[in-house]
Design an enzyme around this catalytic site. Structure first.
Site, mmCIF file in Angstrom:
data_model
loop_
_atom_site.group_PDB
_atom_site.id
_atom_site.type_symbol
_atom_site.label_atom_id
_atom_site.label_comp_id
_atom_site.label_asym_id
_atom_site.label_seq_id
_atom_site.Cartn_x
_atom_site.Cartn_y
_atom_site.Cartn_z
ATOM 1 N N PHE A 251 25.004 50.485 15.200
ATOM 2 C CA PHE A 251 25.105 49.310 16.397
ATOM 3 C C PHE A 251 23.799 49.721 17.098
ATOM 4 O O PHE A 251 23.612 50.703 17.801
ATOM 5 C CB PHE A 251 26.350 49.736 17.243
ATOM 6 C CG PHE A 251 26.509 48.618 18.225
ATOM 7 C CD1 PHE A 251 27.092 47.505 18.048
ATOM 8 C CD2 PHE A 251 25.864 48.829 19.516
ATOM 9 C CE1 PHE A 251 27.379 46.400 19.065
ATOM 10 C CE2 PHE A 251 26.131 47.916 20.476
ATOM 11 C CZ PHE A 251 26.549 46.677 20.253
ATOM 12 N N ASP B 215 17.219 55.497 18.029
ATOM 13 C CA ASP B 215 18.140 54.743 18.873
ATOM 14 C C ASP B 215 18.807 55.842 19.579
ATOM 15 O O ASP B 215 19.815 56.156 19.129
ATOM 16 C CB ASP B 215 18.933 53.752 18.414
ATOM 17 C CG ASP B 215 19.623 52.928 19.425
ATOM 18 O OD1 ASP B 215 19.720 53.233 20.531
ATOM 19 O OD2 ASP B 215 20.015 51.740 18.970
ATOM 20 N N LYS C 239 20.923 52.796 28.800
ATOM 21 C CA LYS C 239 22.113 53.117 29.415
ATOM 22 C C LYS C 239 21.849 54.025 30.518
ATOM 23 O O LYS C 239 21.761 53.504 31.567
ATOM 24 C CB LYS C 239 23.106 53.654 28.408
ATOM 25 C CG LYS C 239 23.714 52.483 27.359
ATOM 26 C CD LYS C 239 24.683 53.112 26.578
ATOM 27 C CE LYS C 239 25.005 52.269 25.353
ATOM 28 N NZ LYS C 239 25.925 50.808 25.713
HETATM 29 C C1 LIG Z 1 23.203 52.932 20.137
HETATM 30 C C2 LIG Z 1 22.942 51.619 20.758
HETATM 31 N N1 LIG Z 1 21.683 51.015 20.811
HETATM 32 C C3 LIG Z 1 21.836 49.917 21.503
HETATM 33 C C4 LIG Z 1 22.794 49.092 22.335
HETATM 34 C C5 LIG Z 1 22.486 48.104 23.050
HETATM 35 O O1 LIG Z 1 22.444 48.399 24.431
HETATM 36 P P1 LIG Z 1 22.584 47.177 25.524
HETATM 37 O O2 LIG Z 1 24.107 47.110 25.571
HETATM 38 O O3 LIG Z 1 22.342 47.660 26.817
HETATM 39 O O4 LIG Z 1 21.878 46.135 25.108
HETATM 40 C C6 LIG Z 1 23.972 50.282 22.445
HETATM 41 C C7 LIG Z 1 24.976 49.800 23.409
HETATM 42 O O5 LIG Z 1 26.163 49.979 22.997
HETATM 43 C C8 LIG Z 1 23.989 51.284 21.693
HETATM 44 O O6 LIG Z 1 25.221 52.019 21.813
#
Ligand SMILES: Cc1ncc(COP(=O)(O)O)c(C=O)c1O
Length: 400
Positions: A141, A226, A255
């Site tokens: 994700f 990530d 976040k």
């Molecule tokens: C591992 C990871 N990458 C990217 C994102 C995307 O972040 P955003 O919702 O701020 O676009 C998330 C969101 O849950 C995430 O958990």
């Protein structure tokens, strides 16, 4: 009369139904606690999907935001503002990298990482024009943009949003042989979550991340981590990669970087990687704005003390010990690190959604992910007693 039912209806009337929130309407919060429109209090065990690692309205972050609101909020990157240099220098130092590139949301950081990796591939590695590929993992994700959902393996996230962006190869998560096999001369990056959050807080087998690091180095491929959900204290270290002694070429952050106040994301990498970008090739009107930088600099300073990483490691032990005690009593598995846990509830008993609704009735807010899995990610300011309280409420829900 309770205000919640009509407030729930009002909230749904004029919005697209792209979320299925719990029927609770929050009006204020402090630390690890939320209060709803009827004055009921809830222990926050989601922390805005880890965007609230420092709790709600951490005094230092609120103070930084207030002070900045009174001076300067936005310039765009057309001009330099006086909060920019400190933020970039201090975040780069926290990451052990030369440079950072600030954006806003997590998905934008991922998009930035993909663009930078491709450009690096063409300009530095010498990949055949138009042929760059990136290896990603099943169950990933990384966000919701059209490019990112192109390589999602979750049909809900992906179906009917095509045509899809090419240039991604999906391999099973945790399988180093499959990952190695997927790399070819046009591979520019391996993009992974060091722990897969949305998938249910899935920790890869020991040795996997160091193996990925080794293969990426051998094959001249960027290791892009990530750490948008796993990073910034959540797992008991600044970065989840640290638990395995791994340093990626690029960190994607978001976040918690915004302190639960403003959306702040960033890419951190060395100059040989991030230095490929030239003026006009990437950007964002709000990325690195003064308010974001003022808050995020304070976030970096909180992390630089090590206090939150320590709390997460120590209190995480307590949380996981409590949860492990429920295996066989309604839970079938518990995973995670630090104050981050994925719990599989016996599917015979109830769904994750039902468990979260019952927890809500007992004053604990958490969120289901797939099927019978729920995840807990309380703010890192949570206390021992509050952890025990959350575990006790879960035990009661599972025993009911
Ligand atoms: C591992 C990871 N990458 C990217 C994102 C995307 O972040 P955003 O919702 O701020 O676009 C998330 C969101 O849950 C995430 O958990």
């Amino acid at each position: 009369m309770l205000r919640t039912p009509s407030a729930v209806r009002d909230a749904e009337r004029h919005t697209a139904h792209n979320y299925h929130p719990l029927p609770v309407v929050i009006s204020s919060a402090e630390g690890a606690w939320l209060t709803d429109v009827d004055g009921r209090r809830y222990l926050d065990c989601l922390a805005g999907y880890s965007a609230l690692n420092f709790g709600h309205r951490h005094p230092k972050l609120i103070e930084a935001a207030h002070a900045q609101l009174d001076r300067l909020t936005l310039t765009s990157r057309a001009f330099i503002h006086d909060q920019f240099a400190d933020f970039c220098r201090e975040l780069a130092a926290l990451c052990g990298k030369d440079l950072v590139l600030p954006m806003n949301t997590g998905a934008e950081a991922v998009e930035t990482g993909i663009k930078v990796a491709r450009k690096w591939g063409y300009q530095v590695k010498g990949v055949t024009p138009g042929q760059a590929n990136i290896v990603v993992a099943e169950g990933n994700f990384h966000g919701r943009t059209t490019t990112i959902v192109s390589f999602s393996t979750d049909e809900d996230a992906r179906a009917d949003f095509g045509p899809y962006t090419p240039g991604f190869t999906v391999v099973p998560y945790g399988d180093l042989a499959a990952l190695t096999e997927a790399i070819d001369e046009n591979t520019v990056a391996v993009l992974l979550e060091p722990i897969q959050g949305e998938q249910g807080v899935v920790v890869p087998p020991e040795g996997y991340l160091p193996g990925v690091r080794r293969v990426c180095t051998e094959r001249n491929v960027l290791f892009v981590a990530d750490e948008i959900q796993s990073g910034l204290g959540r797992t008991g270290a600044t970065f989840a990669c640290e638990h395995e002694g791994v340093e990626p070429d690029m960190y994607l952050l978001g976040k918690a970087l915004g302190g639960g106040i403003v959306p702040v994301s960033a890419v951190a990498a060395n100059a040989d990687v991030l230095g490929v970008l030239r003026p006009g090739q990437h950007g964002s009107t709000f990325g690195g704005n003064p308010l974001a930088c003022a808050v995020a600099t304070e976030v970096v300073r909180l992390l630089a003390t090590g206090e939150f990483q320590r709390r997460s490691a120590e209190l995480g032990e307590r949380l996981h010990a409590g949860l492990r005690g429920l295996i066989g009593k309604g839970l079938v598995a518990v995973r995670g690190r630090g104050l981050w846990a994925g719990l599989d509830i016996d599917p015979e008993l109830m769904t994750g959604r039902q468990a979260c609704e019952l927890l809500m009735e007992r004053g604990v807010l958490a969120k289901d992910t797939h099927g019978s899995t729920i995840r807990l990610a309380p703010p890192l300011v949570i206390t021992e007693d509050e952890i025990d309280h959350a575990v006790a409420q879960l035990a009661a829900v599972l025993a009911a």
